[in-house]
Design a protein around this motif. Structure first.
Motif, PDB file in Angstrom:
ATOM      1  N   UNK A 107       0.863  -1.183   0.000  1.00  0.00           N
ATOM      2  CA  UNK A 107       0.000   0.000   0.000  1.00  0.00           C
ATOM      3  C   UNK A 107       0.899   1.231   0.000  1.00  0.00           C
ATOM      4  N   UNK A 108       1.206   1.719  -1.196  1.00  0.00           N
ATOM      5  CA  UNK A 108       2.095   2.870  -1.311  1.00  0.00           C
ATOM      6  C   UNK A 108       1.371   4.128  -1.757  1.00  0.00           C
ATOM      7  N   UNK A 109       0.203   3.991  -2.376  1.00  0.00           N
ATOM      8  CA  UNK A 109      -0.489   5.153  -2.913  1.00  0.00           C
ATOM      9  C   UNK A 109       0.042   5.608  -4.249  1.00  0.00           C
ATOM     10  N   UNK A 110       0.967   4.858  -4.842  1.00  0.00           N
ATOM     11  CA  UNK A 110       1.512   5.215  -6.148  1.00  0.00           C
ATOM     12  C   UNK A 110       0.630   4.721  -7.274  1.00  0.00           C
ATOM     13  N   UNK A 111       0.949   5.169  -8.488  1.00  0.00           N
ATOM     14  CA  UNK A 111       0.148   4.798  -9.657  1.00  0.00           C
ATOM     15  C   UNK A 111       1.056   4.672 -10.864  1.00  0.00           C
ATOM     16  N   UNK A 112       0.673   3.761 -11.749  1.00  0.00           N
ATOM     17  CA  UNK A 112       1.289   3.634 -13.056  1.00  0.00           C
ATOM     18  C   UNK A 112       0.207   3.530 -14.107  1.00  0.00           C
ATOM     19  N   UNK A 113       0.401   4.203 -15.221  1.00  0.00           N
ATOM     20  CA  UNK A 113      -0.571   4.199 -16.316  1.00  0.00           C
ATOM     21  C   UNK A 113       0.180   3.965 -17.610  1.00  0.00           C
ATOM     22  N   UNK A 114      -0.330   3.056 -18.435  1.00  0.00           N
ATOM     23  CA  UNK A 114       0.369   2.719 -19.675  1.00  0.00           C
ATOM     24  C   UNK A 114      -0.642   2.527 -20.801  1.00  0.00           C
ATOM     25  N   UNK A 115      -0.265   2.980 -21.989  1.00  0.00           N
ATOM     26  CA  UNK A 115      -1.051   2.796 -23.206  1.00  0.00           C
ATOM     27  C   UNK A 115      -0.118   2.249 -24.276  1.00  0.00           C
ATOM     28  N   UNK A 116      -0.620   1.235 -25.031  1.00  0.00           N
ATOM     29  CA  UNK A 116       0.206   0.555 -26.025  1.00  0.00           C
ATOM     30  C   UNK A 116      -0.478   0.620 -27.392  1.00  0.00           C
ATOM     31  N   UNK A 117       0.345   0.619 -28.449  1.00  0.00           N
ATOM     32  CA  UNK A 117      -0.158   0.565 -29.820  1.00  0.00           C
ATOM     33  C   UNK A 117       0.622  -0.497 -30.577  1.00  0.00           C
ATOM     34  N   UNK A 118      -0.084  -1.498 -31.094  1.00  0.00           N
ATOM     35  CA  UNK A 118       0.545  -2.569 -31.870  1.00  0.00           C
ATOM     36  C   UNK A 118       0.380  -2.262 -33.352  1.00  0.00           C
ATOM     37  N   UNK A 119       1.487  -2.216 -34.086  1.00  0.00           N
ATOM     38  CA  UNK A 119       1.452  -1.910 -35.513  1.00  0.00           C
ATOM     39  C   UNK A 119       1.469  -3.193 -36.334  1.00  0.00           C
ATOM     40  N   UNK A 120       1.110  -3.052 -37.628  1.00  0.00           N
ATOM     41  CA  UNK A 120       0.999  -4.243 -38.483  1.00  0.00           C
ATOM     42  C   UNK A 120       2.337  -4.919 -38.702  1.00  0.00           C
ATOM     43  N   UNK A 121       3.449  -4.174 -38.531  1.00  0.00           N
ATOM     44  CA  UNK A 121       4.773  -4.784 -38.718  1.00  0.00           C
ATOM     45  C   UNK A 121       5.309  -5.421 -37.434  1.00  0.00           C
ATOM     46  N   UNK A 122       4.487  -5.498 -36.396  1.00  0.00           N
ATOM     47  CA  UNK A 122       4.885  -6.173 -35.170  1.00  0.00           C
ATOM     48  C   UNK A 122       5.551  -5.296 -34.146  1.00  0.00           C
ATOM     49  N   UNK A 123       5.765  -4.016 -34.433  1.00  0.00           N
ATOM     50  CA  UNK A 123       6.361  -3.130 -33.438  1.00  0.00           C
ATOM     51  C   UNK A 123       5.293  -2.690 -32.438  1.00  0.00           C
ATOM     52  N   UNK A 124       5.725  -2.468 -31.200  1.00  0.00           N
ATOM     53  CA  UNK A 124       4.813  -2.128 -30.117  1.00  0.00           C
ATOM     54  C   UNK A 124       5.258  -0.806 -29.501  1.00  0.00           C
ATOM     55  N   UNK A 125       4.460   0.257 -29.717  1.00  0.00           N
ATOM     56  CA  UNK A 125       4.737   1.547 -29.085  1.00  0.00           C
ATOM     57  C   UNK A 125       4.148   1.558 -27.681  1.00  0.00           C
ATOM     58  N   UNK A 126       4.829   2.232 -26.766  1.00  0.00           N
ATOM     59  CA  UNK A 126       4.329   2.308 -25.400  1.00  0.00           C
ATOM     60  C   UNK A 126       4.545   3.711 -24.844  1.00  0.00           C
ATOM     61  N   UNK A 127       3.616   4.114 -23.992  1.00  0.00           N
ATOM     62  CA  UNK A 127       3.702   5.350 -23.233  1.00  0.00           C
ATOM     63  C   UNK A 127       3.353   5.004 -21.792  1.00  0.00           C
TER      64      UNK A 127
END
Length: 913
Positions: A410-430
């Protein structure tokens, strides 16, 4: 654990004299409250005046079906099916009637000696194999006409969503082909469409069984081959046609070519398992020819299963089977070939390509494998397309919380992530993290640990992480994984991967979250903006909680606010008296906590998601959104002043408030929708009071005494006094404009503004701490035999039955219909009867259903239509009924089964169909 009696379950006590046995309630109350139930015998029914059915606080359209949820510890009744049956009143008005039946009697008899019961299912089935691929392969080879939707426990979390697909091919001189995927949730149909060999369409049209336009969608201009949209509030007739596969969808362009493609919307059993796909087109101009391929990898072996849905490859009028060759190609080099026979009426088939080698898997992950279908003989026809990871308008996202870490905290911290998978297999992340206790030392994408002490790290993206300069314990990672393996793409799209955050103090894991596909719901802010992180560290004062969340918020042209909230780590309360359901109260307000003038309740919700639209926003709140001084806060019973919070900034130009619905905040609470007086007089249920007509179910303050509240219940007016709270301060004052005394001086601020108050589902209002009131339970109205109290310290609502004196007469009477307790006639004083035992409200007995139990007695409850719940034990604790579900151990396998007579699932090796 949940209390079924006494102070912890007020509805059981309130309706105790009305209900028989354990019943389901059909009211506007929340579906998770076990004690809110409906009268059930062999069938369960409840009449409603709306053109639909309200059941457990949820609204269902006519002909909807669902499994009732009794809440913890009972859960979803998978063997009970409820149905909103259409009924017609004498005046011809349609309304809904809920009926429920036990489906277990319809289960087929298993042909094996040792059938198993899979989680989330009602009927037992026989094991069919030892691996996932056997199950999938068997399903794919069923008749194409047997495209029944396959449900699963994960699908049940999507509110009984059903998936459909359509292959759109050219109508006139068009080689265009499109693949459309549809998801029906209640009465909204969302769609994700990709197209090839045509310009971007400008109009999408749904056609009914007669060829008439059912719905039109104007396609927004964009530089992409993806179309996202939603058809809201489908009429019942179109829902029926959708289920019967009678709807068609058409797309047209407005350019010089004026192309049109069209296809039939169908169900298909392969949609839930699909992780790769391809659109098959022709090199030449062949109107009406095209297809799609739906593919998936086996879970354990490198076998590629696929289903082809083909259109126009075999000309109409040819009834004989036509031989075709299905080829797997890489840069026009043949890798695999399969021969099959298809016809114009049955041109779809399933197959499996076994044991793909490492090169083939590499090309599959890069989108470089091509699948081709070609007819044999004279004038061969061919269509082909490249295979890539499945594309849709859904979004890959993850909320990371300390409660989901490898060692929960119980730290009260947070992580948020969004991913985009492209047709060539690359995976963008934020990736964004905030509120951490120490510096980040690791950001990794992982599989589920095979053992508690052994992590399975797939991709280490720590090098892309940069700590935030302005705040301690925060930072973000932006980048791309250029070489994601085919197996990992499959796992990603099956929600089987995780993202992990390690810190200097928690070097294994401080935050962790599952990467999940969030179904598209029409909110465009998802695709254009990053979500707002919600953390306990952002609450004032900070809260060390295991929970975290993120939210998308946008304001449209009408100045309506759209929101979607996802939370993670909201665990079961440590206070066993609190229901085990995940319960949040989402609010929106300005950052200055000392002000209460700009706060709005967004929604009360259960589970991990909440979404909606707020149409009546005040000018002040819109200004705070524009200036970035607003927040979203999620509160729980354990933290009623806020569990997690996040600051939101939504630029807008809504100086005049919501367009067309300008309702100031102070006005909204007192807003009354007035019906036409002439219409009211014609209504047989209208009440006439103090010279005015009042609609059935309406509430008002009477003129004769402003400290009363009246309600109309079918021509009967019931007025109740406002019950004032007991004050603990030494000096009180009585304001002229208020009904109740208040504490003098500083106590006013403390009592009215500082303490959080309680939200009560019945009247859907916030109640000040210490307030007591008769609960309002739709559709029964005010329950005078119960009193609810807002516990200011915890924000909990405690309701208890009004204690009636013990009666010794054989025939007690109720002198007035509105009285709660019966009385004995003066001349009659026989001993206490069993059926009057609850009048005494003593502490030695408990009433559960039709039965009475002695103190400390244990039993298994019986649920109508289901029978005895042997995995749940109830006991009588000094007049309070308490029930608890048997605690099952955590299992390491992903495919548990439940055997006959066993309460807990077991691991049985591989998955059995």
């Amino acid at each position: 654990m949940i209390w079924l009696g006494g102070k912890k379950s007020h509805s059981l006590l309130i309706l105790d004299g009305v209900l028989e046995g354990l019943k389901l309630i059909c009211t506007h109350s929340h579906p998770r409250a076990l004690s809110k139930r409906l009268e059930v015998s062999s069938r369960c029914s409840c009449l409603l005046s709306q053109s639909g059915c309200s059941f457990g606080g949820r609204f269902y359209s006519l002909e909807d079906t669902w499994h009732p949820d009794l809440g913890e510890p009972f859960g979803v009744m998978h063997c009970v099916m409820c149905h909103c049956e259409p009924q017609r009143s004498r005046r011809g008005k349609m309304f809904g009637k809920v009926s429920c039946r036990n489906m277990k009697q319809d289960c087929p008899d298993p042909s094996c000696d040792d059938p198993v019961l899979l989680p989330g299912h009602c009927c037992k089935t026989c094991p069919k194999g030892n691996t996932h691929e056997v199950c999938f392969y068997d399903d794919l080879h069923k008749s194409y006409n047997d495209r029944s939707y396959i449900s699963s426990e994960e699908n049940s979390n999507r509110d009984s969503a059903a998936d459909f697909v359509a292959v759109l091919t050219g109508v006139m001189d068009s080689s265009g082909v499109a693949r459309a995927r549809f998801t029906l949730t209640r009465t909204s149909l969302t769609f994700s469409i990709t197209f090839q060999r045509m310009n971007r369409p400008s109009l999408l049209t749904f056609l009914d069984s007669d060829g008439n336009t059912a719905f039109e969608f104007r396609v927004p201009q964009a530089d992409t081959d993806m179309i996202c949209g939603v058809w809201k509030n489908l009429p019942k007739s179109h829902l029926w046609q959708l289920e019967a596969e009678q709807l068609r969808v058409s797309m047209t362009t407005t350019d010089n070519k004026k192309e049109e493609i069209q296809g039939k919307v169908i169900k298909h059993r392969a949609l839930f398992a699909e992780t790769f796909s391809a659109i098959l087109t022709s090199d030449g101009v062949h109107s009406g020819m095209g297809g799609i391929a739906m593919l998936t990898l086996s879970d354990t072996e490198n076998n590629l299963h696929f289903i082809l849905i083909l259109q126009g490859l075999v000309p109409h009028g040819i009834s004989a089977k036509v031989p075709v060759r299905v080829k797997l190609l890489y840069r026009q080099h043949l890798l695999r070939e399969i021969q099959a026979n298809i016809s114009a009426d049955d041109s779809d088939f399933a197959e499996v390509l076994a044991d793909l080698n490492s090169r083939e898997l590499f090309w599959l992950s890069r989108g470089q494998l091509q699948i081709s279908v070609e007819t044999e003989g004279q004038n061969p026809r061919q269509i082909s397309g490249y295979i890539s990871g499945k594309r849709s308008c859904d979004i890959l996202q993850s909320v990371m919380s300390s409660g989901s870490a490898l060692t929960p905290g119980k730290t009260g911290g947070v992580g948020s992530a969004v991913f985009t998978l492209h047709h060539n297999g690359s995976l963008d992340y934020q990736v964004l993290v905030a509120g951490l206790s120490s510096a980040v030392v690791g950001v990794t994408i992982e599989m589920k640990p095979r053992r508690r002490s052994k992590r399975s790290v797939l991709y280490d993206i720590t090098a892309d992480f940069a700590a935030a300069q302005e705040e301690r314990g925060g930072g973000r990672a932006l980048g791309s994984c250029g070489r994601v393996e085919a197996r990992h793409i499959h796992m990603l799209l099956q929600n089987e991967l995780f993202i992990n955050i390690a810190t200097a103090e928690q070097q294994e894991s401080e935050l962790r979250g599952q990467i999940q596909m969030l179904p598209y719901n029409g909110l465009d802010a998802r695709r254009n903006e990053l979500p707002v992180p919600l953390a306990g560290q952002f609450v004032s004062p900070p809260v060390r909680t295991a929970a975290a969340g993120h939210a998308w918020v946008s304001v449209d042209e009408q100045c309506h606010l759209h929101y979607e909230i996802v939370v993670n780590g909201l665990c079961k309360s440590e206070d066993t008296s609190v229901s085990a359901h995940l319960h949040g109260l989402a609010k929106i307000g300005e950052m200055d906590d000392s002000s209460t003038s700009h706060k709005r309740l967004l929604t009360g919700f259960y589970g991990q998601q909440a979404q909606g639209v707020l149409k009546d926003i005040s000018v002040g709140l819109l200004r705070h959104l524009d200036e970035g001084t607003a927040y979203i806060q999620v509160s729980t019973k354990m933290n009623p002043r806020g569990e997690i919070r996040g600051r939101i900034h939504v630029p807008n130009s809504c100086e005049l408030g919501s367009r067309g619905e300008v309702v100031e905040e102070a006005e909204f609470d007192d807003l009354v929708f007035v019906r036409d007086p002439a219409e009211l007089r014609k209504d047989p249920h209208t009440c006439f009071f103090e010279g005015e007509h009042h609609a059935h179910g309406s509430q008002w303050t009477p003129q004769y005494n402003t400290c009363f509240t009246c309600i109309c219940q079918k021509k009967t007016v019931i007025c109740d006094p406002v019950i004032c709270p007991a004050l603990s301060c030494p000096h009180t004052i009585q304001p002229e404009d208020q009904c109740c005394p208040i504490c003098d001086g500083d106590c006013i601020l403390r009592c009215l503004f500082v303490l959080p108050g309680c939200y009560f589902e019945g009247d859907q209002k916030m109640h000040a701490p210490g307030t007591t009131w008769h609960p309002f339970v739709p559709p029964f109205g005010y329950i005078k035999c119960a009193v609810c109290t807002c516990k200011g310290s915890t924000g909990e609502v405690h309701c208890e039955k009004v204690t009636c004196p013990p009666l010794t007469c054989s025939q007690p009477i109720r002198r007035n219909p509105s009285d709660c307790c019966k009385e004995c006639p003066a001349e009659d004083t026989p001993p206490l009867e069993d059926d009057e035992m609850m009048q005494a409200d003593g502490t030695r007995h408990c009433k559960f259903g039709k039965n009475y139990y002695q103190n400390s007695e244990h039993w298994h409850p019986r649920v109508p239509l289901v029978g005895e719940m042997k995995c749940i034990t109830c006991w009588c604790d000094h007049g309070f009924t308490k029930c608890q579900k048997k605690q099952c151990p955590l299992l390491s396998c992903s495919n548990p089964i439940r055997r006959e007579g066993k309460c807990c699932p077991e691991c049985m090796g591989k998955f059995w169909c």
